[in-house]
Scaffold this active site. Structure first.
Site, PDB file in Angstrom:
ATOM      1  N   TRP A   1       2.141   2.400  -6.854  1.00 32.88           N
ATOM      2  CA  TRP A   1       1.160   2.940  -5.914  1.00 32.88           C
ATOM      3  C   TRP A   1       1.148   2.028  -4.695  1.00 32.88           C
ATOM      4  O   TRP A   1       1.103   0.811  -4.818  1.00 32.88           O
ATOM      5  CB  TRP A   1      -0.199   2.988  -6.614  1.00 32.88           C
ATOM      6  CG  TRP A   1      -1.405   3.103  -5.724  1.00 32.88           C
ATOM      7  CD1 TRP A   1      -2.324   2.135  -5.504  1.00 32.88           C
ATOM      8  CD2 TRP A   1      -1.831   4.244  -4.996  1.00 32.88           C
ATOM      9  NE1 TRP A   1      -3.297   2.606  -4.667  1.00 32.88           N
ATOM     10  CE2 TRP A   1      -3.013   3.894  -4.336  1.00 32.88           C
ATOM     11  CE3 TRP A   1      -1.311   5.537  -4.812  1.00 32.88           C
ATOM     12  CZ2 TRP A   1      -3.700   4.771  -3.508  1.00 32.88           C
ATOM     13  CZ3 TRP A   1      -1.995   6.406  -3.992  1.00 32.88           C
ATOM     14  CH2 TRP A   1      -3.182   6.042  -3.357  1.00 32.88           C
TER      15      TRP A   1
ATOM     16  N   ASP B   1       2.452  -2.084 -11.378  1.00 33.37           N
ATOM     17  CA  ASP B   1       1.819  -2.308 -12.676  1.00 33.37           C
ATOM     18  C   ASP B   1       2.735  -3.147 -13.564  1.00 33.37           C
ATOM     19  O   ASP B   1       3.947  -3.084 -13.443  1.00 33.37           O
ATOM     20  CB  ASP B   1       1.546  -0.965 -13.372  1.00 33.37           C
ATOM     21  CG  ASP B   1       0.353  -0.239 -12.761  1.00 33.37           C
ATOM     22  OD1 ASP B   1      -0.404  -0.892 -12.021  1.00 33.37           O
ATOM     23  OD2 ASP B   1       0.197   0.960 -13.030  1.00 33.37           O
TER      24      ASP B   1
END
Lengths: 128, 179
Positions: free
Chosen positions: B101, B120
């Site tokens: 993201w 992540d």
């Protein structure tokens, strides 16, 4: 004195790089999250290196604008056209001929592909 | 250059005439030990607030273990800096997801906007510490290109989400239009 100046210049240049252009900025913000910075994609996202075998084939010019990722990108027609001209140059080595215009991109993205994978197969198999 | 040579030669000859070797050694030792103990004194370390971060971005480092840290403006997850990693590195035993993201945050130190990648870390069960859900510039799921509520570990070898990093990619040309 010279090594000192060279060192100072190095420190100046080695700071955080700025996005060189709005095209690169738009690519990083709207595309690179999934296609990655080098365009290589992942096991769930197609690689942009694949554009090399696609570019120039009949239908490919329209296809790359009508795929969901391009058509629905949160960019204006103008910025999207500029970014796609930049992107094709970067990943195929050749800019589109003629360059995408704002109007052409606006028209093509208004009809996104329902089944991009089938369309891709059709384009790649058409020449054989 | 020769002037410098002559000056330095004069200086060394002069000190050789005036100062004994033992005197020089004791003073030099004093400087070494004194220099080493000086940083241990309890002085205010105001200067450290304006250091350069590990990825070269200037500004008050702030506290990367806190949600208020400037780079966390669009984050949604556990901060890796509380989970055995840092805001730029995954904890041991986890793998950084290649898909990520991306958003922009303004650095209060220089007033510039930076493109931040919230990669992540995947492979261990969720960290559970320092949950941070700021999501500035995020949009609902039907705007999928600006939504971060999906498992970005989908691109990694194992899909178990552990925590999130906040890495500066480049300086932005403009803030994200959704802000």
């Amino acid at each position: 004195m010279r090594p000192l100046i060279a060192g100072a210049l190095f420190l100046l240049v080695s700071g955080t790089a700025a996005a060189d252009s709005y095209e690169e900025h738009d690519y990083i913000l709207s595309c690179s999250g999934c296609h990655r910075m080098d365009g290589s994609g992942s096991k769930v996202v197609p690689s942009l290196q694949g554009l090399q075998e696609l570019a120039g084939k009949p239908g490919a010019r329209e296809y790359v604008i009508r795929v969901p990722g391009t058509a629905q990108a949160p960019l204006s027609d103008e910025r999207l056209a500029a970014m796609m001209n930049w992107l094709m140059q970067r990943f195929t080595g050749k800019a589109p001929k003629p360059l995408y215009s704002t109007k052409e991109v606006g028209r093509l993205r208004s009809t996104p592909l329902r089944d991009p994978i089938a369309e891709r197969k059709r384009i790649l198999n058409a020449e054989r | 250059m020769s002037r410098l040579d002559r000056w330095f030669e004069g200086l060394t000859r002069q000190s050789a005439r005036r100062v004994s070797r033992r005197n020089w050694l004791s003073r030099f030792g004093g400087v070494l030990v004194g220099g080493a103990t000086l940083p241990l004194l309890p002085v205010a370390r105001a200067a450290e607030k304006h250091t350069v971060g590990e990825d070269g971005v200037k500004g008050p480092q702030g506290d990367p273990t806190r949600c208020e840290y400037w780079r966390h403006c669009a984050i949604d997850g556990f901060l890796c800096s509380c989970c055995g990693g840092s805001h730029t590195a995954c904890p041991p035993g986890t793998e950084m997801s290649p898909v990520t993201w991306i958003g922009t945050c303004r650095n209060p130190a220089d007033g510039k906007d930076y493109i931040i990648s919230y990669n992540d870390c995947c492979g261990k069960s969720f960290c559970g510490r320092c949950m941070c859900n700021r999501n500035e510039g995020e949009r609902p799921l039907y705007h999928w290109y600006r939504n971060n509520d999906l498992n970005w570990c989908g691109g990694a070898k194992t899909q178990t989400y552990s925590c999130s990093t906040a890495i500066v990619v480049k300086t932005a040309q403009e803030p994200q239009p959704e802000k």
